[in-house]
Design a protein around this motif. Structure first.
Motif, PDB file in Angstrom:
ATOM      1  N   SER A  24       0.819  -1.211   0.000  1.00  0.00           N
ATOM      2  CA  SER A  24       0.000   0.000   0.000  1.00  0.00           C
ATOM      3  C   SER A  24       0.857   1.267   0.000  1.00  0.00           C
ATOM      4  O   SER A  24       0.458   2.288  -0.568  1.00  0.00           O
ATOM      5  N   THR A  25       2.040   1.206   0.594  1.00  0.00           N
ATOM      6  CA  THR A  25       2.943   2.357   0.577  1.00  0.00           C
ATOM      7  C   THR A  25       3.460   2.620  -0.833  1.00  0.00           C
ATOM      8  O   THR A  25       3.514   3.769  -1.285  1.00  0.00           O
ATOM      9  N   VAL A  26       3.822   1.564  -1.551  1.00  0.00           N
ATOM     10  CA  VAL A  26       4.265   1.697  -2.944  1.00  0.00           C
ATOM     11  C   VAL A  26       3.172   2.380  -3.762  1.00  0.00           C
ATOM     12  O   VAL A  26       3.446   3.300  -4.546  1.00  0.00           O
ATOM     13  N   ASN A  31       0.595   8.254  -5.718  1.00  0.00           N
ATOM     14  CA  ASN A  31      -0.708   8.957  -5.738  1.00  0.00           C
ATOM     15  C   ASN A  31      -1.801   8.170  -6.458  1.00  0.00           C
ATOM     16  O   ASN A  31      -2.661   8.751  -7.123  1.00  0.00           O
ATOM     17  N   ILE A  32      -1.753   6.859  -6.321  1.00  0.00           N
ATOM     18  CA  ILE A  32      -2.798   5.998  -6.866  1.00  0.00           C
ATOM     19  C   ILE A  32      -3.768   5.708  -5.725  1.00  0.00           C
ATOM     20  O   ILE A  32      -3.357   5.320  -4.635  1.00  0.00           O
ATOM     21  N   ASN A  33      -5.051   5.890  -5.974  1.00  0.00           N
ATOM     22  CA  ASN A  33      -6.067   5.694  -4.948  1.00  0.00           C
ATOM     23  C   ASN A  33      -6.611   4.266  -4.982  1.00  0.00           C
ATOM     24  O   ASN A  33      -6.971   3.768  -6.049  1.00  0.00           O
ATOM     25  N   PRO A  55      -5.279   1.534 -12.889  1.00  0.00           N
ATOM     26  CA  PRO A  55      -4.891   0.122 -12.842  1.00  0.00           C
ATOM     27  C   PRO A  55      -3.637  -0.229 -13.636  1.00  0.00           C
ATOM     28  O   PRO A  55      -2.817  -1.019 -13.162  1.00  0.00           O
ATOM     29  N   ASP A  56      -3.454   0.326 -14.825  1.00  0.00           N
ATOM     30  CA  ASP A  56      -2.262  -0.017 -15.614  1.00  0.00           C
ATOM     31  C   ASP A  56      -0.991   0.461 -14.926  1.00  0.00           C
ATOM     32  O   ASP A  56      -0.010  -0.280 -14.820  1.00  0.00           O
ATOM     33  N   LYS A  57      -1.001   1.695 -14.471  1.00  0.00           N
ATOM     34  CA  LYS A  57       0.149   2.259 -13.766  1.00  0.00           C
ATOM     35  C   LYS A  57       0.439   1.453 -12.502  1.00  0.00           C
ATOM     36  O   LYS A  57       1.590   1.133 -12.199  1.00  0.00           O
ATOM     37  N   CYS A  58      -0.603   1.106 -11.760  1.00  0.00           N
ATOM     38  CA  CYS A  58      -0.449   0.355 -10.515  1.00  0.00           C
ATOM     39  C   CYS A  58       0.122  -1.035 -10.789  1.00  0.00           C
ATOM     40  O   CYS A  58       1.029  -1.486 -10.091  1.00  0.00           O
ATOM     41  N   LYS A  59      -0.406  -1.705 -11.794  1.00  0.00           N
ATOM     42  CA  LYS A  59       0.084  -3.048 -12.125  1.00  0.00           C
ATOM     43  C   LYS A  59       1.572  -3.007 -12.465  1.00  0.00           C
ATOM     44  O   LYS A  59       2.365  -3.786 -11.927  1.00  0.00           O
ATOM     45  N   ASN A  60       1.957  -2.092 -13.340  1.00  0.00           N
ATOM     46  CA  ASN A  60       3.366  -1.998 -13.737  1.00  0.00           C
ATOM     47  C   ASN A  60       4.253  -1.652 -12.549  1.00  0.00           C
ATOM     48  O   ASN A  60       5.351  -2.200 -12.404  1.00  0.00           O
ATOM     49  N   LEU A  61       3.782  -0.772 -11.701  1.00  0.00           N
ATOM     50  CA  LEU A  61       4.528  -0.380 -10.508  1.00  0.00           C
ATOM     51  C   LEU A  61       4.746  -1.575  -9.579  1.00  0.00           C
ATOM     52  O   LEU A  61       5.863  -1.832  -9.132  1.00  0.00           O
TER      53      LEU A  61
END
Length: 136
Positions: A24-26, A31-33, A55-61
């Motif tokens: 959750s910190t990552v 700034n992904i909610n 979702p795409d940004k979060c998945k890659n991250l």
């Protein structure tokens, strides 16, 4: 009922203190909610399901940080938290012969809107059925 098809991310986490905090910190640092979350545990690992703002940004991250991530389409439904709404929704899906594989949701207060996440056997058909339900 208002509904929309969204992407859900499922992340496998080792079952020990700090793993959910790390994940959750990552996400927070970019700034992904997190709009919805479900955690299922077993002895070896936890299974986190999240719906996020990007979702795409979060998945890659998450993948770049070493997390194992799977994507799926789900239906996010916004319904008023009043007696019988879940029954109306599930009865409509049953009549359309749509199986609910799993669900999770949240509610703040009775009579206010709640968000319900549904993984179903026929996404497009379920979307049409839910969109046609009128709230009472």
């Amino acid at each position: 009922m208002y509904c929309q098809i969204q992407r859900q991310l499922t992340i496998a986490l080792e079952n020990y203190p700090g793993r959910l905090a790390a994940m959750s910190t990552v996400i927070a640092n970019q700034n992904i909610n997190i709009e919805a979350i479900s955690l299922i545990d077993n002895i070896e690992q936890g299974l986190i399901r999240i719906v996020v703002s990007e979702p795409d940004k979060c998945k890659n991250l998450l993948i770049s940080e070493g997390f194992y991530v799977i994507e799926a389409d789900i239906i996010a439904v916004e319904i008023t938290d009043v007696n019988g709404q879940l029954a109306r929704l599930t009865q409509s899906l049953t009549r359309a012969r749509i199986n609910i594989e799993y669900t999770y949701g949240s509610s703040t207060r009775q009579e206010e809107k709640m968000h319900l996440i549904l993984k179903v056997s026929d996404l497009d058909k379920a979307y049409q059925v839910i969109a046609a339900i009128e709230e009472s």
